[in-house]
Motif scaffolding. Structure first.
Motif, PDB file in Angstrom:
ATOM      1  N   UNK A   1      63.715  41.958  25.967  1.00 24.78           N
ATOM      2  CA  UNK A   1      64.659  43.077  25.486  1.00 24.78           C
ATOM      3  C   UNK A   1      63.668  44.010  24.600  1.00 24.78           C
ATOM      4  N   UNK A   2      63.166  43.230  23.759  1.00 25.55           N
ATOM      5  CA  UNK A   2      62.464  44.027  22.628  1.00 25.55           C
ATOM      6  C   UNK A   2      61.290  44.637  23.275  1.00 25.55           C
ATOM      7  N   UNK A   3      60.672  43.914  24.147  1.00 27.83           N
ATOM      8  CA  UNK A   3      59.478  44.782  24.895  1.00 27.83           C
ATOM      9  C   UNK A   3      59.977  45.907  25.744  1.00 27.83           C
ATOM     10  N   UNK A   4      61.105  45.878  26.296  1.00 29.51           N
ATOM     11  CA  UNK A   4      61.851  46.988  27.070  1.00 29.51           C
ATOM     12  C   UNK A   4      62.193  48.166  26.389  1.00 29.51           C
ATOM     13  N   UNK A   5      62.832  47.680  25.064  1.00 34.18           N
ATOM     14  CA  UNK A   5      63.395  48.793  24.147  1.00 34.18           C
ATOM     15  C   UNK A   5      62.237  49.139  22.992  1.00 34.18           C
ATOM     16  N   UNK A   6      60.991  49.049  23.406  1.00 37.53           N
ATOM     17  CA  UNK A   6      59.984  49.109  22.204  1.00 37.53           C
ATOM     18  C   UNK A   6      59.811  50.453  21.860  1.00 37.53           C
ATOM     19  N   UNK A   7      60.032  51.643  22.492  1.00 38.05           N
ATOM     20  CA  UNK A   7      60.058  52.993  22.373  1.00 38.05           C
ATOM     21  C   UNK A   7      61.119  53.214  21.343  1.00 38.05           C
ATOM     22  N   UNK A   8      62.514  52.953  21.536  1.00 38.96           N
ATOM     23  CA  UNK A   8      63.467  53.237  20.738  1.00 38.96           C
ATOM     24  C   UNK A   8      63.518  52.403  19.653  1.00 38.96           C
ATOM     25  N   UNK A   9      62.916  51.193  19.560  1.00 36.15           N
ATOM     26  CA  UNK A   9      62.730  50.381  18.220  1.00 36.15           C
ATOM     27  C   UNK A   9      61.738  51.063  17.257  1.00 36.15           C
ATOM     28  N   UNK A  10      60.720  51.654  18.108  1.00 36.18           N
ATOM     29  CA  UNK A  10      59.590  52.323  17.240  1.00 36.18           C
ATOM     30  C   UNK A  10      60.226  53.547  16.771  1.00 36.18           C
ATOM     31  N   UNK A  11      61.026  54.334  17.333  1.00 33.51           N
ATOM     32  CA  UNK A  11      61.741  55.447  16.660  1.00 33.51           C
ATOM     33  C   UNK A  11      62.647  55.045  15.618  1.00 33.51           C
ATOM     34  N   UNK A  12      63.321  54.011  15.748  1.00 37.47           N
ATOM     35  CA  UNK A  12      64.095  53.440  14.665  1.00 37.47           C
ATOM     36  C   UNK A  12      63.204  53.273  13.279  1.00 37.47           C
ATOM     37  N   UNK A  13      62.034  52.347  13.601  1.00 34.80           N
ATOM     38  CA  UNK A  13      61.190  52.254  12.593  1.00 34.80           C
ATOM     39  C   UNK A  13      60.714  53.618  12.008  1.00 34.80           C
ATOM     40  N   UNK A  14      60.316  54.614  12.741  1.00 31.12           N
ATOM     41  CA  UNK A  14      59.514  55.699  12.186  1.00 31.12           C
ATOM     42  C   UNK A  14      60.698  56.649  11.305  1.00 31.12           C
ATOM     43  N   UNK A  15      62.064  56.709  11.982  1.00 28.10           N
ATOM     44  CA  UNK A  15      63.201  57.518  11.143  1.00 28.10           C
ATOM     45  C   UNK A  15      63.321  56.766   9.902  1.00 28.10           C
ATOM     46  N   UNK A  16      63.388  55.175   9.952  1.00 25.74           N
ATOM     47  CA  UNK A  16      63.718  54.498   8.409  1.00 25.74           C
ATOM     48  C   UNK A  16      62.490  54.703   7.420  1.00 25.74           C
TER      49      UNK A  16
ATOM     50  N   UNK B   1      47.450  56.710  16.589  1.00 21.93           N
ATOM     51  CA  UNK B   1      48.376  55.718  15.501  1.00 21.93           C
ATOM     52  C   UNK B   1      49.984  55.706  16.140  1.00 21.93           C
ATOM     53  N   UNK B   2      50.519  56.827  16.525  1.00 24.45           N
ATOM     54  CA  UNK B   2      51.772  56.748  16.983  1.00 24.45           C
ATOM     55  C   UNK B   2      51.843  55.862  17.977  1.00 24.45           C
ATOM     56  N   UNK B   3      50.848  55.987  19.016  1.00 27.50           N
ATOM     57  CA  UNK B   3      51.189  55.015  20.037  1.00 27.50           C
ATOM     58  C   UNK B   3      50.704  53.601  19.838  1.00 27.50           C
ATOM     59  N   UNK B   4      50.286  53.127  18.483  1.00 32.77           N
ATOM     60  CA  UNK B   4      50.045  51.700  18.257  1.00 32.77           C
ATOM     61  C   UNK B   4      51.411  51.138  17.892  1.00 32.77           C
ATOM     62  N   UNK B   5      52.451  51.705  17.472  1.00 31.80           N
ATOM     63  CA  UNK B   5      53.514  51.267  17.136  1.00 31.80           C
ATOM     64  C   UNK B   5      54.618  50.669  18.143  1.00 31.80           C
ATOM     65  N   UNK B   6      54.686  51.143  19.289  1.00 33.70           N
ATOM     66  CA  UNK B   6      55.102  50.482  20.359  1.00 33.70           C
ATOM     67  C   UNK B   6      54.688  49.170  20.870  1.00 33.70           C
ATOM     68  N   UNK B   7      53.543  49.122  20.767  1.00 32.84           N
ATOM     69  CA  UNK B   7      52.384  48.040  21.214  1.00 32.84           C
ATOM     70  C   UNK B   7      52.663  46.990  19.876  1.00 32.84           C
ATOM     71  N   UNK B   8      52.848  47.210  18.789  1.00 27.58           N
ATOM     72  CA  UNK B   8      53.075  46.400  17.932  1.00 27.58           C
ATOM     73  C   UNK B   8      54.445  45.511  18.361  1.00 27.58           C
ATOM     74  N   UNK B   9      55.267  46.349  18.511  1.00 25.00           N
ATOM     75  CA  UNK B   9      56.720  45.981  18.707  1.00 25.00           C
ATOM     76  C   UNK B   9      56.590  45.217  19.925  1.00 25.00           C
ATOM     77  N   UNK B  10      56.029  45.407  21.241  1.00 28.52           N
ATOM     78  CA  UNK B  10      55.927  45.043  22.275  1.00 28.52           C
ATOM     79  C   UNK B  10      55.233  43.375  22.204  1.00 28.52           C
ATOM     80  N   UNK B  11      54.280  43.298  21.079  1.00 31.54           N
ATOM     81  CA  UNK B  11      53.546  42.116  21.168  1.00 31.54           C
ATOM     82  C   UNK B  11      54.639  41.143  20.234  1.00 31.54           C
ATOM     83  N   UNK B  12      55.308  41.587  19.345  1.00 32.30           N
ATOM     84  CA  UNK B  12      56.420  40.816  18.734  1.00 32.30           C
ATOM     85  C   UNK B  12      57.196  40.131  19.904  1.00 32.30           C
ATOM     86  N   UNK B  13      57.773  41.253  20.690  1.00 36.19           N
ATOM     87  CA  UNK B  13      58.752  40.759  21.585  1.00 36.19           C
ATOM     88  C   UNK B  13      57.893  39.546  22.645  1.00 36.19           C
TER      89      UNK B  13
END
Length: 393
Positions: free
Chosen positions: A13-28, A46-58
């Motif tokens: 689910x984290x991999x699927x929602x990586x864009x939304x989770x990245x947006x939450x991080x950016x907002x915070x 650099x902005x594209x890196x963040x979903x990749x980081x979240x995806x790899x955590x998932x």
């Protein structure tokens, strides 16, 4: 089986929602950091890196045993680039640690949301296992980013070897107790089957000691790594908000000892290095809680302002604890000196005697001064006077 199954499901689910989770991080990050939204990750790459980081955590949550995330060259490269970016922006290690703390909190919130969405009430041991995996992944990335950030200052490392060795000793000593407690509680948690109250207490014990370990590593990182930067990171800080954040971190410990934490409500703002000033308040308030007087029915620690001028502010950290005899007032700022070491067993405390040394050093680096007034049986008052803004370079 439950841990592996849920870990796999939430990882996907984290991999699927990586864009939304990245947006939450950016907002915070936009809210918490002294950067505009276009400066946090200023390029599309650099902005594209963040979903990749979240995806790899998932992906790591799905299969933690296959490959440590620290060995994943793709995601580690992205973490390094974040370290290079923050160095170019003249950030601080304090800022980097906060960034990854925010990411971990967002992932924890998402995992909780997923368990509710699926209608699951996770056993404490399963929740603890998932939390460990998230912490392990985020800490590996954070370490890479911080290492990269620090490596940009290698020309200064030799000058600080003795400092690093000294604080490494302090860190090892201070972490031994919370990590030992976590290990012991986790062992008991494995054996505990039916007593829900016992499990809740064990999980609370683990959480308190994890919070304590995080506070110790953050504090040590701020004072050690902050010295390696070529210039301090000054930001305009609301001292009221900083005092409340320090209270938040120490609230559980204060409640356990029946200590009231309070701030005056009219603390000013100042342009300072926030990492160093927060470390000053953390050490002073933590000490005051540890050495509160068990014989008094009402115990308190307060942070108040003692007037302000255009040039400087004075903060007061006051308590009604055990107090310090006057002959020891100078000695308590020396390394490894502890005013009440003979009462450790009675008070249930321990330490290395570095807290007030760190306070004095941080205040000096802020261009300020610290003064102590204390009387046995009546309590202690620390006066921290700092410039209202940094001196011109």
């Amino acid at each position: 089986m439950i841990a592996a199954s849920f870990g796999d499901a939430v990882g996907r689910r984290i991999q699927t929602e990586r864009i939304a989770l990245s947006s939450r991080w950016l907002d915070a990050l936009t809210v918490r950091l002294p950067l505009g939204p276009n400066e946090v990750f200023p390029t599309a790459q650099l902005l594209d890196h963040i979903p990749e980081i979240v995806r790899e955590i998932g992906a790591y949550l799905c299969a933690p045993a296959q490959e440590e995330i620290s060995a994943n060259s793709v995601v580690i490269l992205k973490a390094r680039e974040l370290g290079l970016l923050r160095h170019a922006q003249r950030a601080s290690v304090h800022q980097l640690l906060h960034e990854y703390e925010l990411l971990a909190n967002i992932l924890f919130e998402f995992i909780a949301e997923e368990s509710q969405r699926l209608g699951l009430e996770l056993p404490a041991a399963v929740a603890f296992d998932i939390a460990q995996r998230v912490n392990r992944a985020v800490c590996a990335l954070m370490q890479t980013t911080v290492d990269t950030f620090i490596s940009e200052y290698t020309s200064t490392i030799e000058q600080h070897t003795s400092r690093l060795q000294s604080f490494n000793q302090m860190l090892n000593h201070e972490l031994r107790n919370p990590l030992g407690t976590i290990q012991f509680a986790a062992h008991l948690l494995e054996k505990e089957d039916g007593d829900r109250d016992a499990r809740v207490k064990l999980v609370a014990m683990i959480k308190r000691n994890i919070d304590r370990a995080v506070m110790i590593t953050r504090s040590a990182g701020q004072i050690v790594f902050g010295k390696l930067a070529d210039a301090p990171s000054h930001q305009e800080v609301e001292l009221q908000s900083m005092a409340e954040e320090v209270f938040r971190q120490l609230r559980d410990v204060a409640n356990e000892r029946g200590v009231e934490l309070r701030a005056s409500g009219n603390l000013p703002s100042a342009v300072v290095d926030p990492g160093k000033l927060e470390l000053v308040l953390l050490n002073l308030v933590s000490n005051a809680i540890k050495y509160s007087d068990p014989g008094k029915p009402h115990r308190f620690v307060e942070v108040v302002a003692d007037g302000a001028t255009d040039d400087e502010h004075t903060l007061i950290v006051r308590d009604n604890g055990l107090g310090i005899p006057e002959p020891a007032h100078d000695a308590v700022f020396q390394r490894f000196h502890r005013a009440h070491a003979d009462r450790d067993a009675e008070l249930g405390v321990d330490g290395l005697g570095m807290g007030l040394t760190i306070v004095q050093e941080c205040v000096r680096e802020l261009g300020g001064r610290v003064r102590l007034e204390s009387h046995p049986g009546r309590g202690s008052t620390f006066y921290i006077t700092i410039p209202a803004r940094p001196a011109a370079a």
